[in-house]
Design a protein around this motif. Structure first.
Motif, PDB file in Angstrom:
ATOM      1  N   PHE A   1       3.779   1.426  -3.083  1.00  0.00           N
ATOM      2  CA  PHE A   1       5.048   1.627  -2.387  1.00  0.00           C
ATOM      3  C   PHE A   1       5.288   3.110  -2.118  1.00  0.00           C
ATOM      4  O   PHE A   1       5.601   3.508  -0.990  1.00  0.00           O
ATOM      5  N   ASP A   2       5.129   3.940  -3.144  1.00  0.00           N
ATOM      6  CA  ASP A   2       5.391   5.374  -3.005  1.00  0.00           C
ATOM      7  C   ASP A   2       4.448   6.027  -2.001  1.00  0.00           C
ATOM      8  O   ASP A   2       4.879   6.823  -1.164  1.00  0.00           O
ATOM      9  N   GLU A   3       3.172   5.682  -2.059  1.00  0.00           N
ATOM     10  CA  GLU A   3       2.197   6.320  -1.174  1.00  0.00           C
ATOM     11  C   GLU A   3       2.318   5.828   0.268  1.00  0.00           C
ATOM     12  O   GLU A   3       2.282   6.625   1.199  1.00  0.00           O
ATOM     13  N   LEU A   4       2.457   4.518   0.454  1.00  0.00           N
ATOM     14  CA  LEU A   4       2.504   3.977   1.816  1.00  0.00           C
ATOM     15  C   LEU A   4       3.834   4.256   2.517  1.00  0.00           C
ATOM     16  O   LEU A   4       3.873   4.356   3.746  1.00  0.00           O
ATOM     17  N   SER A   5       4.919   4.392   1.769  1.00  0.00           N
ATOM     18  CA  SER A   5       6.225   4.631   2.399  1.00  0.00           C
ATOM     19  C   SER A   5       6.498   6.113   2.656  1.00  0.00           C
ATOM     20  O   SER A   5       7.493   6.450   3.304  1.00  0.00           O
ATOM     21  N   GLN A   6       5.605   6.982   2.189  1.00  0.00           N
ATOM     22  CA  GLN A   6       5.788   8.424   2.375  1.00  0.00           C
ATOM     23  C   GLN A   6       5.918   8.738   3.869  1.00  0.00           C
ATOM     24  O   GLN A   6       5.131   8.276   4.685  1.00  0.00           O
ATOM     25  N   ASN A   7       6.944   9.491   4.224  1.00  0.00           N
ATOM     26  CA  ASN A   7       7.259   9.863   5.603  1.00  0.00           C
ATOM     27  C   ASN A   7       7.695   8.675   6.452  1.00  0.00           C
ATOM     28  O   ASN A   7       7.729   8.772   7.679  1.00  0.00           O
ATOM     29  N   GLY A   8       8.015   7.556   5.814  1.00  0.00           N
ATOM     30  CA  GLY A   8       8.506   6.377   6.523  1.00  0.00           C
ATOM     31  C   GLY A   8       9.976   6.152   6.204  1.00  0.00           C
ATOM     32  O   GLY A   8      10.680   7.074   5.786  1.00  0.00           O
ATOM     33  N   GLN A   9      10.433   4.914   6.410  1.00  0.00           N
ATOM     34  CA  GLN A   9      11.830   4.582   6.149  1.00  0.00           C
ATOM     35  C   GLN A   9      11.895   3.372   5.218  1.00  0.00           C
ATOM     36  O   GLN A   9      11.405   2.292   5.548  1.00  0.00           O
TER      37      GLN A   9
ATOM     38  N   GLY B   1       9.871  -4.677  -2.757  1.00  0.00           N
ATOM     39  CA  GLY B   1      10.439  -3.654  -1.890  1.00  0.00           C
ATOM     40  C   GLY B   1       9.901  -3.768  -0.481  1.00  0.00           C
ATOM     41  O   GLY B   1       8.849  -4.379  -0.245  1.00  0.00           O
ATOM     42  N   MET B   2      10.629  -3.192   0.483  1.00  0.00           N
ATOM     43  CA  MET B   2      10.226  -3.218   1.889  1.00  0.00           C
ATOM     44  C   MET B   2      10.420  -1.837   2.506  1.00  0.00           C
ATOM     45  O   MET B   2      11.367  -1.126   2.163  1.00  0.00           O
ATOM     46  N   PHE B   3       9.559  -1.506   3.445  1.00  0.00           N
ATOM     47  CA  PHE B   3       9.676  -0.239   4.157  1.00  0.00           C
ATOM     48  C   PHE B   3       8.915  -0.307   5.470  1.00  0.00           C
ATOM     49  O   PHE B   3       8.117  -1.222   5.696  1.00  0.00           O
ATOM     50  N   THR B   4       9.182   0.658   6.329  1.00  0.00           N
ATOM     51  CA  THR B   4       8.406   0.867   7.544  1.00  0.00           C
ATOM     52  C   THR B   4       7.672   2.180   7.351  1.00  0.00           C
ATOM     53  O   THR B   4       8.306   3.199   7.027  1.00  0.00           O
ATOM     54  N   ASP B   5       6.351   2.159   7.513  1.00  0.00           N
ATOM     55  CA  ASP B   5       5.587   3.386   7.269  1.00  0.00           C
ATOM     56  C   ASP B   5       5.743   4.366   8.437  1.00  0.00           C
ATOM     57  O   ASP B   5       6.406   4.084   9.436  1.00  0.00           O
ATOM     58  N   GLN B   6       5.131   5.521   8.306  1.00  0.00           N
ATOM     59  CA  GLN B   6       5.266   6.581   9.303  1.00  0.00           C
ATOM     60  C   GLN B   6       4.680   6.202  10.663  1.00  0.00           C
ATOM     61  O   GLN B   6       4.963   6.861  11.669  1.00  0.00           O
ATOM     62  N   PHE B   7       3.918   5.113  10.721  1.00  0.00           N
ATOM     63  CA  PHE B   7       3.309   4.667  11.974  1.00  0.00           C
ATOM     64  C   PHE B   7       4.059   3.480  12.588  1.00  0.00           C
ATOM     65  O   PHE B   7       3.631   2.927  13.596  1.00  0.00           O
ATOM     66  N   GLY B   8       5.162   3.055  11.946  1.00  0.00           N
ATOM     67  CA  GLY B   8       5.968   1.967  12.476  1.00  0.00           C
ATOM     68  C   GLY B   8       5.570   0.585  11.987  1.00  0.00           C
ATOM     69  O   GLY B   8       6.082  -0.420  12.476  1.00  0.00           O
ATOM     70  N   ILE B   9       4.670   0.494  10.995  1.00  0.00           N
ATOM     71  CA  ILE B   9       4.244  -0.789  10.438  1.00  0.00           C
ATOM     72  C   ILE B   9       5.192  -1.180   9.305  1.00  0.00           C
ATOM     73  O   ILE B   9       5.471  -0.385   8.418  1.00  0.00           O
ATOM     74  N   ASN B  10       5.677  -2.414   9.350  1.00  0.00           N
ATOM     75  CA  ASN B  10       6.550  -2.939   8.295  1.00  0.00           C
ATOM     76  C   ASN B  10       5.705  -3.457   7.141  1.00  0.00           C
ATOM     77  O   ASN B  10       4.686  -4.112   7.354  1.00  0.00           O
ATOM     78  N   TRP B  11       6.144  -3.179   5.930  1.00  0.00           N
ATOM     79  CA  TRP B  11       5.435  -3.585   4.713  1.00  0.00           C
ATOM     80  C   TRP B  11       6.392  -4.263   3.749  1.00  0.00           C
ATOM     81  O   TRP B  11       7.561  -3.886   3.659  1.00  0.00           O
ATOM     82  N   MET B  12       5.868  -5.232   2.999  1.00  0.00           N
ATOM     83  CA  MET B  12       6.559  -5.850   1.873  1.00  0.00           C
ATOM     84  C   MET B  12       5.588  -5.793   0.699  1.00  0.00           C
ATOM     85  O   MET B  12       4.444  -6.228   0.831  1.00  0.00           O
ATOM     86  N   ILE B  13       6.022  -5.246  -0.422  1.00  0.00           N
ATOM     87  CA  ILE B  13       5.156  -5.131  -1.593  1.00  0.00           C
ATOM     88  C   ILE B  13       5.851  -5.811  -2.765  1.00  0.00           C
ATOM     89  O   ILE B  13       7.048  -5.622  -2.985  1.00  0.00           O
ATOM     90  N   SER B  14       5.070  -6.616  -3.497  1.00  0.00           N
ATOM     91  CA  SER B  14       5.669  -7.437  -4.531  1.00  0.00           C
ATOM     92  C   SER B  14       4.762  -7.549  -5.751  1.00  0.00           C
ATOM     93  O   SER B  14       3.539  -7.604  -5.638  1.00  0.00           O
ATOM     94  N   PHE B  15       5.396  -7.579  -6.912  1.00  0.00           N
ATOM     95  CA  PHE B  15       4.723  -7.911  -8.160  1.00  0.00           C
ATOM     96  C   PHE B  15       5.523  -9.019  -8.813  1.00  0.00           C
ATOM     97  O   PHE B  15       6.726  -8.881  -9.046  1.00  0.00           O
ATOM     98  N   ASP B  16       4.871 -10.121  -9.091  1.00  0.00           N
ATOM     99  CA  ASP B  16       5.524 -11.263  -9.722  1.00  0.00           C
ATOM    100  C   ASP B  16       4.893 -11.478 -11.090  1.00  0.00           C
ATOM    101  O   ASP B  16       3.819 -12.064 -11.189  1.00  0.00           O
ATOM    102  N   PRO B  17       5.534 -11.005 -12.151  1.00  0.00           N
ATOM    103  CA  PRO B  17       4.941 -11.152 -13.487  1.00  0.00           C
ATOM    104  C   PRO B  17       4.742 -12.614 -13.870  1.00  0.00           C
ATOM    105  O   PRO B  17       3.813 -12.940 -14.592  1.00  0.00           O
ATOM    106  N   ASN B  18       5.572 -13.513 -13.373  1.00  0.00           N
ATOM    107  CA  ASN B  18       5.418 -14.939 -13.672  1.00  0.00           C
ATOM    108  C   ASN B  18       4.169 -15.507 -13.014  1.00  0.00           C
ATOM    109  O   ASN B  18       3.505 -16.361 -13.583  1.00  0.00           O
TER     110      ASN B  18
END
Length: 97
Positions: A48-56, A71-88
């Motif tokens: 999340f921290d690395e891919l969202s750098q310079n994004g929103q 979490g969700m973000f749009t990276d600096q190139f305009g690509i939308n991302w969703m990142i998830s960890f499900d301990p269950n």
């Protein structure tokens, strides 16, 4: 529909709709997101921290009502991302082995 998952071999194809408050803002290119499910919370934070750098950031990493760390973000190139960890999910996968 909020999310759908289709298992294919060792991976999962995931999709989600865009409705509600986001429906009026849909334009070609912002109506999809790359989704990553990780094995650890630390890996989730790193990606999340690395891919969202310079994004929103749209949704900072946090525990959700569906019990995932997400979490969700749009990276600096305009690509939308969703990142998830499900301990269950990790716990369930270990029980299956």
């Amino acid at each position: 529909m909020m999310h759908i998952s289709l298992p294919i071999g060792n991976t999962t194809l995931m999709g989600s709709d865009a409705g509600g408050e986001w429906a009026s803002k849909i334009t070609e290119g912002n109506n999809f997101a790359v989704s990553i499910n990780t094995d650890t919370k630390a890996e989730t934070d790193r990606l999340f921290d690395e891919l969202s750098q310079n994004g929103q950031v749209a949704m900072p990493m946090n525990k959700t009502f569906w019990d995932s760390y997400f979490g969700m973000f749009t990276d600096q190139f305009g690509i939308n991302w969703m990142i998830s960890f499900d301990p269950n999910q990790k716990e369930n996968n270990q029980k299956e082995k």
